[in-house]
Design an enzyme around this catalytic site. Sequence first.
Site, PDB file in Angstrom:
ATOM      1  N   GLY A  39      54.589  18.657  32.029  1.00  0.00           N
ATOM      2  CA  GLY A  39      54.081  17.420  31.423  1.00  0.00           C
ATOM      3  C   GLY A  39      55.157  16.458  30.948  1.00  0.00           C
ATOM      4  N   SER A 108      66.023  21.086  33.621  1.00  0.00           N
ATOM      5  CA  SER A 108      67.235  21.602  32.943  1.00  0.00           C
ATOM      6  C   SER A 108      67.017  23.040  32.459  1.00  0.00           C
ATOM      7  CB  SER A 108      67.665  20.677  31.799  1.00  0.00           C
ATOM      8  OG  SER A 108      66.593  20.263  30.987  1.00  0.00           O
TER       9      SER A 108
HETATM   10  P1  ADP Z   1      56.704  17.340  34.830  1.00  0.00           P
HETATM   11  O1  ADP Z   1      57.270  15.965  34.666  1.00  0.00           O
HETATM   12  O2  ADP Z   1      57.010  18.234  33.683  1.00  0.00           O
HETATM   13  O3  ADP Z   1      57.057  17.950  36.151  1.00  0.00           O
HETATM   14  P2  ADP Z   1      54.197  15.977  35.151  1.00  0.00           P
HETATM   15  O4  ADP Z   1      54.160  15.069  33.974  1.00  0.00           O
HETATM   16  O5  ADP Z   1      54.633  15.389  36.459  1.00  0.00           O
HETATM   17  O6  ADP Z   1      55.122  17.224  34.801  1.00  0.00           O
HETATM   18  O7  ADP Z   1      52.794  16.674  35.374  1.00  0.00           O
HETATM   19  C1  ADP Z   1      52.004  17.163  34.314  1.00  0.00           C
HETATM   20  C2  ADP Z   1      50.542  17.222  34.764  1.00  0.00           C
HETATM   21  O8  ADP Z   1      49.794  17.870  33.756  1.00  0.00           O
HETATM   22  C3  ADP Z   1      49.925  15.845  34.961  1.00  0.00           C
HETATM   23  O9  ADP Z   1      49.073  15.877  36.076  1.00  0.00           O
HETATM   24  C4  ADP Z   1      49.130  15.649  33.663  1.00  0.00           C
HETATM   25  O10 ADP Z   1      48.021  14.786  33.828  1.00  0.00           O
HETATM   26  C5  ADP Z   1      48.682  17.061  33.356  1.00  0.00           C
HETATM   27  N1  ADP Z   1      48.422  17.326  31.928  1.00  0.00           N
HETATM   28  C6  ADP Z   1      47.320  17.886  31.409  1.00  0.00           C
HETATM   29  N2  ADP Z   1      47.377  17.956  30.066  1.00  0.00           N
HETATM   30  C7  ADP Z   1      48.563  17.430  29.707  1.00  0.00           C
HETATM   31  C8  ADP Z   1      49.201  17.214  28.455  1.00  0.00           C
HETATM   32  N3  ADP Z   1      48.622  17.552  27.293  1.00  0.00           N
HETATM   33  N4  ADP Z   1      50.422  16.637  28.450  1.00  0.00           N
HETATM   34  C9  ADP Z   1      51.021  16.309  29.616  1.00  0.00           C
HETATM   35  N5  ADP Z   1      50.477  16.476  30.845  1.00  0.00           N
HETATM   36  C10 ADP Z   1      49.241  17.036  30.899  1.00  0.00           C
END
Ligand code: ADP
Length: 201
Positions: A39, A108
């Site tokens: 996230g 990281s």
């Molecule tokens: P990362 O950058 O860590 O690889 P992303 O932000 O690309 O992760 O992906 C996170 C996914 O999880 C998204 O599809 C987002 O909508 C979903 N998600 C569900 N709940 C949450 C939350 N509470 N906070 C952040 N993302 C969430």
Amino acid sequence: MKATNIHTTFDRLLKRADKEALLNQKSCCLWMTGLSGSGKTTIAQGLEKKLHVDGYLTQVLDGDNIRSGINNNLGFSLADREENIRRIAEVTKLYVNSGLITINCFVSPTIDIRNMAKEIIGEADMLEVFVNTPLEVCEARDVKGLYKKARAGEIKNFTGIDSPFEAPVSPAFELKTDNQTVEESVQTLYDFVISKIKLNK
Ligand code: ADP
């Protein structure tokens, strides 16, 4: 070969405090660490929008963006992962010295790699935010389809599958996203960050 005859001029430039005063904010780096799909990017985007509305100048630094630009000559070997983070940390330091708040989104995965970033950026300026989402949840989300590929053996050394993730021992802040909406996670981090970036006059 290392360059010689370098004469830096840092001592003759305006100070960081001058720029922070201009921007009416205290600069720092929020370093988001966590598994792919935990996230980091989603929360960074939400946080940046919220801070912008409040008048804070920020810059999101994100793995894929950096790897498509300044670090497009680097892969995922240990040496390249280190060089990736070293350059990111140096870029972050430039932003922080310009008075900005950076929100860094990078897996990281090791303590060593994050310590290297801390050494470059400065311990006091790098707030480590652990986006602590269980592997099963990240894998179920599989935002980019990478876990499926890693399980199929199409991607090697994928963090969480066949390459370790070392959780921070004492992060500045920890977010558990598995039972939170995106908005709740963004608000929680915002509440933590706001006291750090308010300029004490
Ligand atoms: P990362 O950058 O860590 O690889 P992303 O932000 O690309 O992760 O992906 C996170 C996914 O999880 C998204 O599809 C987002 O909508 C979903 N998600 C569900 N709940 C949450 C939350 N509470 N906070 C952040 N993302 C969430």
